[in-house]
Design a protein around this motif. Structure first.
Motif, PDB file in Angstrom:
ATOM      1  N   THR B  36       0.832  -1.202   0.000  1.00 10.57           N
ATOM      2  CA  THR B  36       0.000   0.000   0.000  1.00 10.57           C
ATOM      3  C   THR B  36       0.874   1.263   0.000  1.00 10.57           C
ATOM      4  N   CYS B  37       1.927   1.252   0.794  1.00  3.96           N
ATOM      5  CA  CYS B  37       2.861   2.398   0.812  1.00  3.96           C
ATOM      6  C   CYS B  37       3.475   2.617  -0.569  1.00  3.96           C
ATOM      7  N   ALA B  38       3.878   1.540  -1.231  1.00  6.75           N
ATOM      8  CA  ALA B  38       4.524   1.668  -2.532  1.00  6.75           C
ATOM      9  C   ALA B  38       3.532   2.184  -3.572  1.00  6.75           C
ATOM     10  N   GLN B  39       2.280   1.661  -3.534  1.00  5.47           N
ATOM     11  CA  GLN B  39       1.260   2.135  -4.478  1.00  5.47           C
ATOM     12  C   GLN B  39       0.971   3.620  -4.224  1.00  5.47           C
ATOM     13  N   ARG B  40       0.874   3.982  -2.949  1.00  2.00           N
ATOM     14  CA  ARG B  40       0.644   5.377  -2.535  1.00  2.00           C
ATOM     15  C   ARG B  40       1.738   6.296  -3.097  1.00  2.00           C
ATOM     16  N   ASP B  41       2.990   5.807  -3.063  1.00  6.35           N
ATOM     17  CA  ASP B  41       4.124   6.621  -3.520  1.00  6.35           C
ATOM     18  C   ASP B  41       4.371   6.476  -5.020  1.00  6.35           C
ATOM     19  N   GLU B  42       3.457   5.775  -5.699  1.00  4.09           N
ATOM     20  CA  GLU B  42       3.561   5.554  -7.151  1.00  4.09           C
ATOM     21  C   GLU B  42       4.842   4.843  -7.566  1.00  4.09           C
ATOM     22  N   CYS B  43       5.312   3.948  -6.683  1.00  8.42           N
ATOM     23  CA  CYS B  43       6.396   3.033  -7.061  1.00  8.42           C
ATOM     24  C   CYS B  43       5.692   1.797  -7.618  1.00  8.42           C
ATOM     25  N   HIS B  44       5.293   1.886  -8.885  1.00  7.31           N
ATOM     26  CA  HIS B  44       4.346   0.909  -9.409  1.00  7.31           C
ATOM     27  C   HIS B  44       4.864  -0.530  -9.361  1.00  7.31           C
ATOM     28  N   SER B  45       6.151  -0.713  -9.579  1.00  7.90           N
ATOM     29  CA  SER B  45       6.667  -2.084  -9.608  1.00  7.90           C
ATOM     30  C   SER B  45       6.659  -2.709  -8.209  1.00  7.90           C
ATOM     31  N   HIS B  46       6.577  -1.880  -7.169  1.00 14.41           N
ATOM     32  CA  HIS B  46       6.519  -2.407  -5.802  1.00 14.41           C
ATOM     33  C   HIS B  46       5.118  -2.306  -5.199  1.00 14.41           C
ATOM     34  N   GLY B  47       4.149  -1.859  -5.984  1.00 13.36           N
ATOM     35  CA  GLY B  47       2.773  -1.746  -5.495  1.00 13.36           C
ATOM     36  C   GLY B  47       2.024  -3.050  -5.689  1.00 13.36           C
ATOM     37  N   VAL B  48       0.736  -2.948  -6.026  1.00  8.24           N
ATOM     38  CA  VAL B  48      -0.088  -4.161  -6.156  1.00  8.24           C
ATOM     39  C   VAL B  48       0.420  -5.093  -7.259  1.00  8.24           C
ATOM     40  N   TYR B  49       1.162  -4.531  -8.223  1.00 10.06           N
ATOM     41  CA  TYR B  49       1.761  -5.362  -9.275  1.00 10.06           C
ATOM     42  C   TYR B  49       2.560  -6.511  -8.674  1.00 10.06           C
ATOM     43  N   ARG B  50       3.208  -6.208  -7.554  1.00  2.74           N
ATOM     44  CA  ARG B  50       4.084  -7.205  -6.921  1.00  2.74           C
ATOM     45  C   ARG B  50       3.311  -8.423  -6.391  1.00  2.74           C
ATOM     46  N   LEU B  51       2.016  -8.266  -6.208  1.00  4.61           N
ATOM     47  CA  LEU B  51       1.214  -9.405  -5.736  1.00  4.61           C
ATOM     48  C   LEU B  51       1.311 -10.589  -6.699  1.00  4.61           C
ATOM     49  N   LEU B  52       1.414 -10.286  -8.000  1.00  3.90           N
ATOM     50  CA  LEU B  52       1.506 -11.359  -9.005  1.00  3.90           C
ATOM     51  C   LEU B  52       2.767 -12.194  -8.768  1.00  3.90           C
ATOM     52  N   GLY B  53       3.887 -11.498  -8.583  1.00  4.63           N
ATOM     53  CA  GLY B  53       5.151 -12.193  -8.358  1.00  4.63           C
ATOM     54  C   GLY B  53       5.159 -12.907  -7.016  1.00  4.63           C
ATOM     55  N   CYS B  54       4.515 -12.295  -6.046  1.00  2.00           N
ATOM     56  CA  CYS B  54       4.476 -12.869  -4.701  1.00  2.00           C
ATOM     57  C   CYS B  54       3.721 -14.197  -4.718  1.00  2.00           C
ATOM     58  N   VAL B  55       2.598 -14.217  -5.408  1.00  2.00           N
ATOM     59  CA  VAL B  55       1.813 -15.457  -5.506  1.00  2.00           C
ATOM     60  C   VAL B  55       2.616 -16.521  -6.266  1.00  2.00           C
ATOM     61  N   ARG B  56       3.320 -16.090  -7.328  1.00  2.00           N
ATOM     62  CA  ARG B  56       4.182 -17.028  -8.067  1.00  2.00           C
ATOM     63  C   ARG B  56       5.230 -17.634  -7.129  1.00  2.00           C
ATOM     64  N   SER B  57       5.876 -16.772  -6.331  1.00  2.00           N
ATOM     65  CA  SER B  57       6.908 -17.240  -5.399  1.00  2.00           C
ATOM     66  C   SER B  57       6.317 -18.218  -4.389  1.00  2.00           C
ATOM     67  N   LEU B  58       5.126 -17.898  -3.889  1.00  5.51           N
ATOM     68  CA  LEU B  58       4.490 -18.791  -2.908  1.00  5.51           C
ATOM     69  C   LEU B  58       4.212 -20.164  -3.523  1.00  5.51           C
ATOM     70  N   ARG B  59       3.777 -20.166  -4.796  1.00  4.56           N
ATOM     71  CA  ARG B  59       3.473 -21.439  -5.467  1.00  4.56           C
ATOM     72  C   ARG B  59       4.717 -22.284  -5.685  1.00  4.56           C
ATOM     73  N   GLN B  60       5.897 -21.577  -5.818  1.00  4.87           N
ATOM     74  CA  GLN B  60       7.145 -22.315  -6.027  1.00  4.87           C
ATOM     75  C   GLN B  60       7.559 -23.092  -4.775  1.00  4.87           C
ATOM     76  N   GLY B  61       6.974 -22.721  -3.639  1.00  4.70           N
ATOM     77  CA  GLY B  61       7.182 -23.517  -2.434  1.00  4.70           C
ATOM     78  C   GLY B  61       8.471 -23.273  -1.679  1.00  4.70           C
ATOM     79  N   LYS B  62       9.245 -22.246  -2.088  1.00  6.82           N
ATOM     80  CA  LYS B  62      10.501 -21.978  -1.365  1.00  6.82           C
ATOM     81  C   LYS B  62      10.240 -21.176  -0.083  1.00  6.82           C
ATOM     82  N   VAL B  63       9.334 -20.217  -0.193  1.00  2.80           N
ATOM     83  CA  VAL B  63       9.033 -19.344   0.947  1.00  2.80           C
ATOM     84  C   VAL B  63       8.099 -20.074   1.912  1.00  2.80           C
ATOM     85  N   ASP B  64       8.374 -20.009   3.215  1.00  2.57           N
ATOM     86  CA  ASP B  64       7.448 -20.566   4.195  1.00  2.57           C
ATOM     87  C   ASP B  64       6.402 -19.505   4.532  1.00  2.57           C
ATOM     88  N   PRO B  65       5.136 -19.716   4.123  1.00  2.00           N
ATOM     89  CA  PRO B  65       4.121 -18.669   4.293  1.00  2.00           C
ATOM     90  C   PRO B  65       3.678 -18.503   5.746  1.00  2.00           C
TER      91      PRO B  65
END
Lengths: 335, 335
Positions: B36-65
């Motif tokens: 939310t802070c990143a979207q607020r500051d218009e750092c678009h690559s670190h805003g909600v866009y990052r949710l896509l990559g985050c979900v991908r990373s979670l599916r890869q199973g390396k990160v312990d959620p």
């Protein structure tokens, strides 16, 4: 035409010149040691050549040649050394034991040197910290010769940043660089020789990029690395100026009042103890660092300071070569 | 085609996506805040866009959620947080109170976050330190994509360095930059669009400078600022890798094993308390810093993060605009 001197002859020459011009034995010894180290490492502008500038600075009367640094325990993690307007090196020496003690007990510690006149590069200081087995960082403002990225008027000093990492059984990993695109002395040298300077070194008094060294000296230098170098230069003003209650580069320039003496400023030195951070993994942590160094040197790239260490090995074996004309100028200072 | 969202709507969207994909409430909340802070500051690559990559990373199973960070007092000046292979932000939050306490009592302190998966930029973290009235520095290795100066093979990560200085009654002075010449994402973007890249961004697999983005992705990125940026990148490997007993960027790349997940690494965070360093000169020290900022902005140059703070002011007033197509992709993650 050069003359070969032993390192102890270099040291004695420096010591004699410095005490002859009124520096206390303690200051003269601290400075002679660092001048000898620089000559040994073939950092010629910081070797015996610097004695000429040092004597000029002493004659200008800004530096107190007899100042006795006072060391103060500011907090569990911070030691403050007041140089009382003497040269910086004796203050560094005076505070180092307490900085090392604090880093070993706290994990990390800071030394704030205040009201010192700049002397020499920072690598001898971070190397001294690495010699105690600690990781060292040092930085200081200087005189405001450098414009911020996107600006046209000087705000920052050449603001050097130095770092040392202790390596088992060898020289430390060390870097020491100005956050300006180039040393001011290099622009002066180009001006004296009538040579053009590269366009990214400086801007003229109107804020336009220039290749004219004289116009650059009247304008402002630029930082290295664009906005990133500019940000680092600002960080050094803040950490080694505002944070420790000492002058920014602009204030130091004003304090100088056009005399052209060495910059008077503060200095921030940090020390980290890998034994505290790593505990039982200490050896493994140092080996991990060695692995990275090997990945750099193994592909034919150099580590920072590698040339200096090669020079050091030569000089320790067979002394140093110094131009006869320079030695004559220096020996004349003893008359 | 954009849609206007309130900041609380951005936060709730992020939180819902993250918990839907198995992150614990605590992790999801820490990440949603920063997105939310990143979207607020218009750092678009670190805003909600990052949710896509985050979900991908979670599916890869390396990160312990569901990892629960453990905070350990390592010494009077050092706090260690073991992320247990979870994302970094919750660990930062978990360790921050102890880091602040230690800095206030010791003058300076360090937080070593270990075994975390990288999430987002470092400026939210150093800004949190500045919000406590302290000076903050943060850095971390990443994956070895960057060659050392003079070399041809990758050794360093993009190794960001962030710094924040608290300013009375306003946004802090903040910078956060990669020590690579450019973000890796920018090269990927050029490759996707078939555009040439500037020659100083990267070298090809043979170690030659290249303007071909695809060749660059197979070769190595370069650091910013030549040998100085290269030295800084090495310092970050040492301080935020070897010193704290965590992976270098090369080790992190090997640990990833070609999965292409977010880099797993350590992070070093430093905090300095100006009240300890300055004592009774505290106000004067902060004013001195303000003087330097005015010298920069007064000549029309920008402070780092100035654009971000301008965006922040806009977003706090009237929310944010997000491309509809992106929002559809993100909302599809909730199915």
């Amino acid at each position: 035409m050069t003359e070969r001197l032993s390192l102890s002859a270099v040291h004695d020459l420096a010591l004699n010149v410095l005490t002859h011009h009124g520096l206390s034995e303690a200051h003269a010894e601290a400075i002679a040691q660092v001048i000898t180290c620089a000559q040994r490492d073939e950092c010629h502008s910081h070797g015996v050549y610097r004695l000429l500038g040092c004597v000029r600075s002493l004659r200008q009367g800004k530096v107190d040649p007899l100042a006795v640094p006072s060391v103060r325990h500011l907090s569990a993690g911070v030691v403050e050394v007041d140089a009382h307007y003497g040269y910086s090196l004796l203050s560094f020496q005076a505070g180092l034991p307490l900085l090392v003690d604090k880093a070993r007990s706290q994990g990390l510690a800071a030394m704030a040197i205040k009201r010192c006149f700049h002397f020499s590069a920072l690598w001898p200081e971070v190397e001294a910290i690495a010699a105690a087995g600690l990781v060292g960082i040092a930085m200081n403002p200087s005189h405001s010769w450098v414009a911020p990225e996107g600006g046209s008027k000087p705000v920052f000093g050449t603001n050097p940043l130095a770092f040392a990492w202790p390596r088992p059984g060898g020289n430390p990993f060390v870097f020491d660089f100005a956050t300006s695109a180039i040393a001011r002395g290099d622009i002066e040298l180009h001006a004296r020789q009538g040579l053009e300077i590269p366009a990214h070194w400086a801007i003229d008094a109107d804020g336009q990029p220039t290749t004219d060294a004289n116009a650059a000296l009247k304008g402002a230098m630029q930082t290295f690395g664009g906005h990133k170098g500019s940000a680092l230069a600002a960080m050094i003003e803040l950490l080694a100026g505002a944070l420790i209650g000492d002058l920014t580069s602009a204030e130091s320039m004003a304090f100088d009042g056009g005399v052209g003496a060495a910059p008077c400023h503060g200095e921030l030195v940090l020390a980290f103890d890998p034994k505290v951070f790593l505990g039982e993994e200490y050896e493994q942590g140092l080996q991990r660092a060695e692995g990275m160094f090997e990945a750099i040197t193994g592909q034919g790239a150099r580590l920072p300071s590698q040339r200096r260490f090669e020079a050091r090995a030569r000089s320790l074996k067979s002394g140093v070569e110094i131009p006869k004309a320079l030695l004559e100028d220096i020996r004349a200072l003893l008359d």
